[in-house]
Write a protein that holds these residues in place. Structure first.
Motif, PDB file in Angstrom:
ATOM      1  N   ALA A  47       0.912  -1.186   0.125  1.00 36.78           N
ATOM      2  CA  ALA A  47       0.048   0.026   0.046  1.00 36.78           C
ATOM      3  C   ALA A  47       0.850   1.196   0.043  1.00 36.78           C
ATOM      4  O   ALA A  47       1.887   1.280   0.753  1.00 36.78           O
ATOM      5  N   SER A  48       0.236   2.274  -0.632  1.00 30.92           N
ATOM      6  CA  SER A  48       1.172   3.642  -0.660  1.00 30.92           C
ATOM      7  C   SER A  48       0.582   4.608   0.189  1.00 30.92           C
ATOM      8  O   SER A  48       1.341   5.594   0.212  1.00 30.92           O
ATOM      9  N   SER A  49      -0.413   4.552   0.560  1.00 30.59           N
ATOM     10  CA  SER A  49      -0.899   5.595   1.399  1.00 30.59           C
ATOM     11  C   SER A  49      -0.841   5.238   2.916  1.00 30.59           C
ATOM     12  O   SER A  49      -0.540   3.810   3.357  1.00 30.59           O
ATOM     13  N   HIS A  50      -0.894   6.208   3.913  1.00 30.06           N
ATOM     14  CA  HIS A  50      -0.665   5.918   5.147  1.00 30.06           C
ATOM     15  C   HIS A  50      -1.939   4.894   5.758  1.00 30.06           C
ATOM     16  O   HIS A  50      -1.531   3.906   6.295  1.00 30.06           O
ATOM     17  N   THR A  51      -2.918   5.084   5.322  1.00 30.16           N
ATOM     18  CA  THR A  51      -4.193   4.101   5.622  1.00 30.16           C
ATOM     19  C   THR A  51      -4.057   2.676   5.136  1.00 30.16           C
ATOM     20  O   THR A  51      -4.160   1.717   5.897  1.00 30.16           O
ATOM     21  N   GLY A  52      -3.454   2.354   3.814  1.00 31.35           N
ATOM     22  CA  GLY A  52      -3.219   1.385   3.389  1.00 31.35           C
ATOM     23  C   GLY A  52      -2.223   0.635   4.017  1.00 31.35           C
ATOM     24  O   GLY A  52      -2.365  -0.737   3.974  1.00 31.35           O
ATOM     25  N   ALA A  53      -1.324   1.265   4.348  1.00 33.25           N
ATOM     26  CA  ALA A  53      -0.262   0.582   5.276  1.00 33.25           C
ATOM     27  C   ALA A  53      -0.762   0.107   6.926  1.00 33.25           C
ATOM     28  O   ALA A  53      -0.250  -0.732   7.396  1.00 33.25           O
ATOM     29  N   LEU A  54      -1.313   0.844   7.250  1.00 34.10           N
ATOM     30  CA  LEU A  54      -2.248   0.782   8.847  1.00 34.10           C
ATOM     31  C   LEU A  54      -3.039  -0.232   8.683  1.00 34.10           C
ATOM     32  O   LEU A  54      -3.157  -1.009   9.563  1.00 34.10           O
ATOM     33  N   VAL A  55      -4.082  -0.359   7.712  1.00 34.54           N
ATOM     34  CA  VAL A  55      -5.044  -1.048   7.790  1.00 34.54           C
ATOM     35  C   VAL A  55      -4.756  -2.671   7.468  1.00 34.54           C
ATOM     36  O   VAL A  55      -4.119  -2.996   6.524  1.00 34.54           O
ATOM     37  N   SER A  56      -4.836  -3.512   8.308  1.00 31.21           N
ATOM     38  CA  SER A  56      -4.856  -4.845   7.956  1.00 31.21           C
ATOM     39  C   SER A  56      -6.359  -5.487   8.383  1.00 31.21           C
ATOM     40  O   SER A  56      -7.142  -4.863   8.631  1.00 31.21           O
ATOM     41  N   SER A  57      -6.249  -6.890   7.831  1.00 35.87           N
ATOM     42  CA  SER A  57      -7.502  -7.417   7.990  1.00 35.87           C
ATOM     43  C   SER A  57      -8.114  -7.547   9.593  1.00 35.87           C
ATOM     44  O   SER A  57      -9.399  -7.397   9.825  1.00 35.87           O
ATOM     45  N   ASP A  58      -6.969  -7.458  10.395  1.00 34.38           N
ATOM     46  CA  ASP A  58      -7.405  -7.376  11.755  1.00 34.38           C
ATOM     47  C   ASP A  58      -8.157  -6.241  12.007  1.00 34.38           C
ATOM     48  O   ASP A  58      -9.181  -5.943  12.806  1.00 34.38           O
ATOM     49  N   ALA A  59      -7.932  -4.900  11.345  1.00 35.47           N
ATOM     50  CA  ALA A  59      -8.610  -3.664  11.798  1.00 35.47           C
ATOM     51  C   ALA A  59      -9.869  -3.698  11.144  1.00 35.47           C
ATOM     52  O   ALA A  59     -10.818  -3.417  11.883  1.00 35.47           O
ATOM     53  N   ALA A  60      -9.988  -4.609  10.045  1.00 35.85           N
ATOM     54  CA  ALA A  60     -11.559  -4.664   9.504  1.00 35.85           C
ATOM     55  C   ALA A  60     -12.283  -5.530  10.483  1.00 35.85           C
ATOM     56  O   ALA A  60     -13.509  -5.192  10.812  1.00 35.85           O
ATOM     57  N   VAL A  61     -11.770  -6.653  11.052  1.00 31.37           N
ATOM     58  CA  VAL A  61     -12.414  -7.277  12.209  1.00 31.37           C
ATOM     59  C   VAL A  61     -12.848  -6.525  13.321  1.00 31.37           C
ATOM     60  O   VAL A  61     -13.857  -6.627  13.980  1.00 31.37           O
ATOM     61  N   GLU A  62     -11.791  -5.477  14.091  1.00 34.94           N
ATOM     62  CA  GLU A  62     -12.073  -5.053  15.042  1.00 34.94           C
ATOM     63  C   GLU A  62     -13.131  -3.786  14.857  1.00 34.94           C
ATOM     64  O   GLU A  62     -14.170  -3.807  15.482  1.00 34.94           O
ATOM     65  N   ALA A  63     -13.331  -3.463  13.482  1.00 35.93           N
ATOM     66  CA  ALA A  63     -14.317  -2.447  13.215  1.00 35.93           C
ATOM     67  C   ALA A  63     -15.558  -2.982  13.093  1.00 35.93           C
ATOM     68  O   ALA A  63     -16.687  -2.476  13.465  1.00 35.93           O
ATOM     69  N   LEU A  64     -15.870  -4.188  12.557  1.00 33.13           N
ATOM     70  CA  LEU A  64     -16.863  -5.130  12.509  1.00 33.13           C
ATOM     71  C   LEU A  64     -17.600  -5.513  13.884  1.00 33.13           C
ATOM     72  O   LEU A  64     -18.750  -5.170  14.102  1.00 33.13           O
ATOM     73  N   PHE A  65     -16.336  -5.909  14.545  1.00 33.17           N
ATOM     74  CA  PHE A  65     -17.123  -6.354  16.244  1.00 33.17           C
ATOM     75  C   PHE A  65     -17.520  -5.174  17.005  1.00 33.17           C
ATOM     76  O   PHE A  65     -18.339  -5.242  17.581  1.00 33.17           O
ATOM     77  N   ARG A  66     -16.792  -3.915  16.772  1.00 37.39           N
ATOM     78  CA  ARG A  66     -17.587  -2.822  17.458  1.00 37.39           C
ATOM     79  C   ARG A  66     -18.634  -2.447  16.891  1.00 37.39           C
ATOM     80  O   ARG A  66     -19.517  -2.025  17.833  1.00 37.39           O
ATOM     81  N   LYS A  67     -18.900  -2.404  15.567  1.00 38.17           N
ATOM     82  CA  LYS A  67     -20.377  -1.799  14.958  1.00 38.17           C
ATOM     83  C   LYS A  67     -21.293  -2.806  15.453  1.00 38.17           C
ATOM     84  O   LYS A  67     -22.460  -2.612  15.636  1.00 38.17           O
ATOM     85  N   ALA A  68     -20.951  -4.400  15.587  1.00 37.32           N
ATOM     86  CA  ALA A  68     -22.045  -5.264  15.947  1.00 37.32           C
ATOM     87  C   ALA A  68     -22.228  -5.326  17.410  1.00 37.32           C
ATOM     88  O   ALA A  68     -23.379  -5.836  17.735  1.00 37.32           O
ATOM     89  N   GLY A  69     -21.314  -4.926  18.559  1.00 36.64           N
ATOM     90  CA  GLY A  69     -21.348  -4.851  19.683  1.00 36.64           C
ATOM     91  C   GLY A  69     -20.852  -5.955  20.358  1.00 36.64           C
ATOM     92  O   GLY A  69     -21.233  -6.684  21.456  1.00 36.64           O
ATOM     93  N   ILE A  70     -20.024  -6.950  19.646  1.00 39.70           N
ATOM     94  CA  ILE A  70     -19.445  -8.064  20.007  1.00 39.70           C
ATOM     95  C   ILE A  70     -18.227  -7.680  20.837  1.00 39.70           C
ATOM     96  O   ILE A  70     -17.349  -6.787  20.436  1.00 39.70           O
ATOM     97  N   VAL A  71     -17.984  -8.535  22.014  1.00 39.63           N
ATOM     98  CA  VAL A  71     -16.917  -8.424  22.663  1.00 39.63           C
ATOM     99  C   VAL A  71     -15.576  -9.159  22.068  1.00 39.63           C
ATOM    100  O   VAL A  71     -15.830 -10.303  22.117  1.00 39.63           O
ATOM    101  N   ARG A  72     -14.610  -8.453  21.653  1.00 35.59           N
ATOM    102  CA  ARG A  72     -13.675  -9.208  21.306  1.00 35.59           C
ATOM    103  C   ARG A  72     -12.704  -9.710  22.138  1.00 35.59           C
ATOM    104  O   ARG A  72     -11.978  -9.100  23.130  1.00 35.59           O
TER     105      ARG A  72
END
Length: 685
Positions: A255-280
């Protein structure tokens, strides 16, 4: 939908049943009979006349009609057996424990897909392959142990890994964790964690269904389905905790952007769980501890009383709770406090933690719990009581069991002496209670639960967002990184404030732009992706002579195509970014801007589209939140405007999935305004 014949079969066949208990087909039969399966049980074994007291059929062709088939035979034999069972025996539910499918390669994957298609054609259910099976109060169709007592007051547990399911049960049962059902979905050829969760949601009965769901996921095949049904269950009164394993690799290493370098699949999971209200959770012990907290009465506020006869554990629990944002309030002076102190031995402390010494009695513990329940301003109690080797603990544990039921405030029992008074702890658990032998794990679990937001509203906030204009801009844009003019048009359409900018390709155009914008100015090279790394940013340009000089300097940089002139903004550097993750959608990050987002790694993630509450939660969870609020006389930023910009950006992205990476770094914010200063957007079509 899960077929009724899987849940409540009147007949089960074990294909590959065995007399040998060290074989899956043998242990399956033993588990079914030991745990009193009440329907008809058939066995298929071509080499035996009788298996564990049951007559054995030579082949599936010889069977009568049967509801549920459990296959414990070689992978290559599964498809032919299933075809006969479906076409001739009206079988509609299958558990395939056999391995040798997609986990072995392409041919196994094709075989798995054929099995799933065959079951789909008759609207049946397939669990597995490569799983340990399913347990519910009707049947224990697994080949493993332990098999816990199953009750509606326990938890529904869905696992993508059979071995991990066993290990989590092993960790939980000695601590009182109870189960309502256990689902091992294995390779999930047809039915995965998301499908089982959907079934639990669609058939939820508030009077009889379990209110606790535990998940172990190795893949998330359908994030939307997981989000929809987890959110729905939590809104119905359930609580959900989950482990998502295998999320550590970077989502885009190039990834060439700051965000592209920072976002991993784990960040997507974290965001999904927070949106759903799941305790990770991140490990078995943490999941078990969170689950046991769920089985206790709900802690409805942050104020905890710690009741202990041992100083050290009380201190460690205090640290764990306060580190996570919970409060251990002082017990204010009052007649109730004075009366309690009179009932305790000299040297006891009636502060908080409340320490009633190693020689404390059951009557003293009762007085403390009653005071916390009725008189002291606390929301819950943690009671630490182990064996001191001096006095029996059975009476204390009996009292604790009574008070746990009687009190309206939750009581979290910490009974650490699991060897010295094993029988007494077992007796306490047999009454339906749980134990938290490690006070620090309990403290972390409580804070994690309290800090997990409720499921978000799935509305899209469109105030000030011009969706038709966004679509026109995206449709007209060329693929790749976008020029400043396109970025500014998108920001205007979304209502994102930005500094005034103009692009120049000659010194004359640069001077005209400078006069239009006004001094002081920022000048930036257009072309190179990372401007600061090539010396492509000049700040505080204050006169026309400097404009001409810096224009010529910037155009000499390799890759330069033009120069951007922008109004000079002042304030704290902020950052918002987004990256499109396949199947998840846009993951949005926010934090401090400039180099700090990369060096300090202080950012939070959310899944678009975001609500204002979600955006507020993201900002509040930044370690730098106090900087944003202002500190030591230094003014902060207008956080309300920051939140509005985050929400507006998420709404923009909802209608522009062609945007694959986006950075606004920095935004400059102060107490009255926030302006986007530098932005980068990459479009793929």
């Amino acid at each position: 939908m899960i077929h009724e014949k899987l849940l409540n079969p009147e007949s089960i066949v074990v294909v590959g049943g065995s007399n040998h208990l060290n074989k899956p087909g043998g242990k399956l039969i033993r588990n079914l009979t030991d745990h009193k399966y009440g329907g008809k049980l058939y066995i298929v074994n071509p080499r035996e006349k009788e298996v564990q007291g049951f007559p054995a059929y030579a082949s599936v062709e010889d069977l009568p009609e049967v509801d549920l088939a459990i296959l414990a035979i070689p992978a290559a034999a599964c498809l032919p057996a299933m075809e006969v069972l479906i076409r001739e025996k009206q079988t509609r539910a299958f558990i395939v424990i056999s391995a040798g499918f997609s986990e072995m390669g392409h041919e196994g994957k094709l075989l798995e897909q054929q099995m799933a298609r065959m079951v789909d054609e008759v609207e049946g259910t397939l669990i597995g392959p490569n799983c340990i099976g399913v347990m519910n109060p009707v049947h224990t169709s697994v080949f493993t142990t332990p098999i816990p007592p199953l009750c509606s007051k326990g938890c529904d547990f869905i696992s993508g890994s059979g071995a991990t399911a066993v290990f989590i049960m092993e960790a939980g049962i000695p601590k009182g964790l109870r189960f309502s059902s256990v689902w091992s979905v294995g390779n999930s050829a047809q039915t995965g964690v998301e499908e089982v969760l959907a079934h639990l949601d669609e058939t939820f009965d508030p009077e009889h269904s379990s209110l606790v769901k535990l998940l172990y996921l190795e893949t998330i095949r359908n994030p939307d389905k997981l989000l929809e049904h987890a959110s729905s269950l939590i809104r119905k009164g359930c609580r959900i905790a989950a482990i998502k394993a295998g999320s550590s690799s970077a989502g885009s290493r190039a990834a060439s952007s700051h965000t592209g370098a920072l976002v991993s699949s784990d960040a997507a999971v974290e965001a999904l769980f927070r949106k759903a209200g799941i305790v990770r959770c991140y490990g078995r012990e943490e999941l078990v501890t969170v689950a046991n907290v769920f089985l206790c009465k709900e802690l409805k506020g942050p104020r905890m009383a710690i009741i202990t006869h041992a100083g050290g554990p009380g201190v460690m629990l205090t640290d764990a709770l306060e580190d996570g944002g919970l409060k251990i309030p002082e017990i204010g002076e009052s007649p109730a406090k004075a009366a309690l102190k009179e009932k305790l031995f000299a040297g006891s402390s009636v502060e908080n933690p409340i320490d009633f010494l190693a020689t404390g009695t059951p009557d003293q513990l009762k007085a403390i719990i009653d005071a916390c329940e009725k008189d002291f301003e606390v929301d819950g109690m943690a009671v630490i009581f182990g064996s001191n080797g001096l006095v029996p603990v059975r009476e204390v544990y009996s009292l604790l069991a009574e008070k746990t039921v009687e009190c309206t405030k939750p009581i979290f029992p910490i009974l650490p002496s699991v060897i010295d008074v094993k029988e007494e702890v077992t007796q306490f658990l047999s009454l339906g209670h749980v134990n938290f032998p490690d006070e620090v794990l309990l403290g972390r679990a409580l804070t994690k639960i309290m800090n997990t937001p409720a499921p978000s509203d799935r509305s899209i906030f469109l105030e000030g967002v011009d969706v038709p204009e966004i679509r026109r801009i995206i449709d007209q844009a060329e693929p790749g990184y976008q020029p400043p003019a396109v970025i500014h048009r998108l920001f205007r359409a979304a209502g994102i404030p930005a500094v005034k900018e103009m692009v120049a390709t000659s010194p004359e155009e640069a001077l005209a732009a400078a006069r239009d914008i006004g001094f002081p100015l920022v000048m930036k090279v257009v072309g190179p992706v990372h401007k600061t790394e090539v010396g492509g940013v000049v700040l505080n340009v204050r006169n026309e002579e400097s404009v001409t000089k810096e224009f010529r300097h910037l155009m000499r940089i390799e890759g330069a195509t033009s120069v951007l002139l922008a109004q000079m903004a002042f304030g704290t550097e902020l950052f918002i970014g987004a990256k499109y993750e396949p199947t998840f959608g846009h993951v949005i990050l926010c934090g401090l801007g400039g180099i700090y987002v990369e060096v300090m790694k202080d950012f939070t993630s959310g899944l678009a589209p975001l609500t204002p509450d979600e955006a507020w939660s993201m900002v509040r969870n930044l370690r730098s939140y106090n900087i944003l609020k202002g500190y030591r006389g230094k003014s902060g930023v207008d956080i309300r405007k920051f939140v509005r910009i985050i929400v507006a950006l998420s709404s923009l992205l909802r209608f522009a999935t062609e945007i694959k990476e986006l950075d606004i770094n920095p935004l400059l914010g102060n107490h009255s305004s926030i302006l986007a200063v530098d932005a980068r957007i990459r479009i793929e079509k």
